[in-house]
Design an enzyme around this catalytic site. Structure first.
Site, PDB file in Angstrom:
ATOM      1  CB  SER A 118      37.747  48.896  46.812  1.00 36.04           C
ATOM      2  OG  SER A 118      38.073  47.666  46.675  1.00 36.04           O
ATOM      3  CE  LYS A 121      39.854  47.509  43.114  1.00 38.19           C
ATOM      4  NZ  LYS A 121      39.423  47.033  44.451  1.00 38.19           N
ATOM      5  CB  SER A 303      35.334  47.088  42.939  1.00 40.48           C
ATOM      6  OG  SER A 303      36.321  47.322  44.093  1.00 40.48           O
TER       7      SER A 303
END
Length: 468
Positions: A118, A121, A303
């Protein structure tokens, strides 16, 4: 008594009277205590203690956020030791960079491509802000259809659009709602004397496969993400506070819209069809998302996989590419190239769920340095959106052991977790007030994820407490 003696007495009495009057005035104006003058002597009051100095922690950012650089040797020794933690496995990379100058303070395997999870991102967020700007908004619209008495619900790629049921704890930022869109649509139709329509829906803004390359089959059933579509409510969940996802988010959104129209006095056919809105179709109503900077903050703090995938698609649209996984990857790469921050970044989706993504620690550190730069104010929502250690988002329950707690409140970082992958990348303020970017990445983790996360937290805490 002789005349001369009498004058002496008169003058003396006059002077005495003047003295008494002067003393009286002094006593009144200066609030003199007469008993203190006539009574027995009183002990002198004790001397007041000297003032106690107030000790503070000093400014949050010493020297205006540009304190001295930490000593490389000391920092390198501490980080090298902590990187050897067995919990991180055998594939570990690290990069630590000064945000003011871009000076590399530490690197170990820093140019190796590692599965980012993640922390991808961060890439998506930087590209979205750089391409579209912090004030851009995503619009969901209703337009007139091609047939008489028909209307079309047009998805604008806003997965945060709220459905009919309000969540118990609405997340930041404030979201557009399908109910508000239905109310505005009903008002526009009733103003034209229309109270019965047929409804179609248009989700054609996004193209290509709905599931990303390198996604595991269980991601949607387990509730990690919804199929990526341009029309959805509650991010494709079965309810705003539920994890489970629906199979066809656009149809579910359109069906809910029919019921909401009826609530506001306009009946629509129960059967909804997928159609294409005409390019010249008249707009009846619209609702808009929060501004881009707030969407980026939400995507990073929470997230949010669904929102991150939508943002990547919008970068593709803005950059003139197909709004697909492949088009978004190409568009993101082009945007990062304009920022001179594309080296070491290879992505295949916007959320980081793809196991095909590869990003080097130095690539992430460069992106964070660009986002923190005063020269790039459009990107600053990346810094404000990352979770705060031991306080918010995916870091709210971390940085709790004795070695990592010094970083609590001083580290802002994005987490990344997949099977066998744990990453942490963000910004830390040193004890001398220097703003430092860091990326610590491991993609061969064989221990429990909690042990790996604790090891990453300790690495970030070392950066936050390093001095010269």
């Amino acid at each position: 008594m002789e005349r001369r003696d009498r004058w002496t007495v008169v003058v003396t009495l006059g002077l005495l009277q003047v003295f008494v009057i002067a003393v009286g005035i002094h006593v009144i104006t200066n609030d003199v205590n007469l008993s203190a003058l006539t009574g027995p002597p009183r002990p002198a009051p004790p001397a007041e203690p000297p003032p106690v100095p107030v000790v503070t922690a000093g400014p949050v950012l010493a020297a205006g956020g540009n304190g001295p650089l930490p000593a490389k040797g000391t920092l390198a020794a501490r980080l090298a030791d902590a990187l050897g933690d067995p919990a991180l496995g055998d594939s570990v990379g690290a990069s630590v960079m000064d945000t003011a100058t871009g000076t590399v303070l530490y690197g170990s395997g820093s140019d190796s491509g590692i599965t980012p999870a993640s922390t991808t991102k961060i890439v998506t967020s930087v590209a979205a802000l750089a391409s579209m700007g912090p004030e851009a908004r995503l619009a969901t619209r209703v337009v007139t259809g091609s047939a008489k008495g028909s209307i079309v619900l047009v998805g604008g790629g806003d997965p945060t659009l709220l459905g009919p049921k309000a969540p118990r704890h609405p997340p930041y930022p404030k979201q557009a709602s399908l109910a508000q869109l239905a109310q505005r649509t009903a008002q526009a139709l009733q103003a034209k004397g229309v109270d019965k329509v047929t409804l179609g829906y248009d989700d054609s803004l996004f193209t290509g496969p709905r599931l990303g390359p390198g996604w595991k089959p269980g991601y949607v059933p387990e509730g990690n993400v919804s199929p990526v579509t341009a029309l959805a409510i509650d991010e494709g969940r079965r309810g705003p506070d539920l994890r489970a996802r629906v199979a066809d988010p656009p149809r579910v959104a359109a069906t809910a819209f029919v019921k909401l129209l009826a609530k506001y006095g306009v009946s629509a056919s129960a059967s909804v069809k997928r159609v294409r809105a005409g390019r010249q179709a008249a707009e009846l109503a619209r609702v808009e998302s929060a501004p881009m900077y707030a969407l980026v903050e939400r995507a990073l703090t929470m997230s949010d996989n669904d929102l991150s995938e939508a943002l990547a698609r919008h970068v593709a649209i803005k950059e003139g590419r197909p709004a697909s996984f492949a088009g978004a990857a190409q568009a993101v790469r082009a945007v990062l190239g304009r920022l001179n921050a594309g080296k070491g970044v290879e992505v295949h989706d916007g959320s980081g769920l793809s196991t095909k993504n590869r990003i080097s620690p130095s690539g992430l550190a460069r992106l964070l340095t660009a986002a923190a730069s005063p020269a790039n104010p459009r990107l600053h929502a990346v810094a404000s959106g990352m979770p705060i250690a031991a306080f918010s988002g995916t870091l709210d329950d971390r940085f709790g052991d004795k070695e990592s707690i010094p970083g609590a409140g001083l580290v802002r970082a994005k987490t990344g977790t997949l099977n066998g992958v744990n990453t942490l990348a963000g910004l830390a303020t040193t004890i001398d007030g220097r703003l430092i970017a860091f990326a610590f990445m491991a993609d061969d983790v064989r221990s429990g994820w909690g042990e790996a996360e604790a090891a990453l937290d300790r690495l970030a805490a070392i950066v936050s407490r390093c001095g010269c």
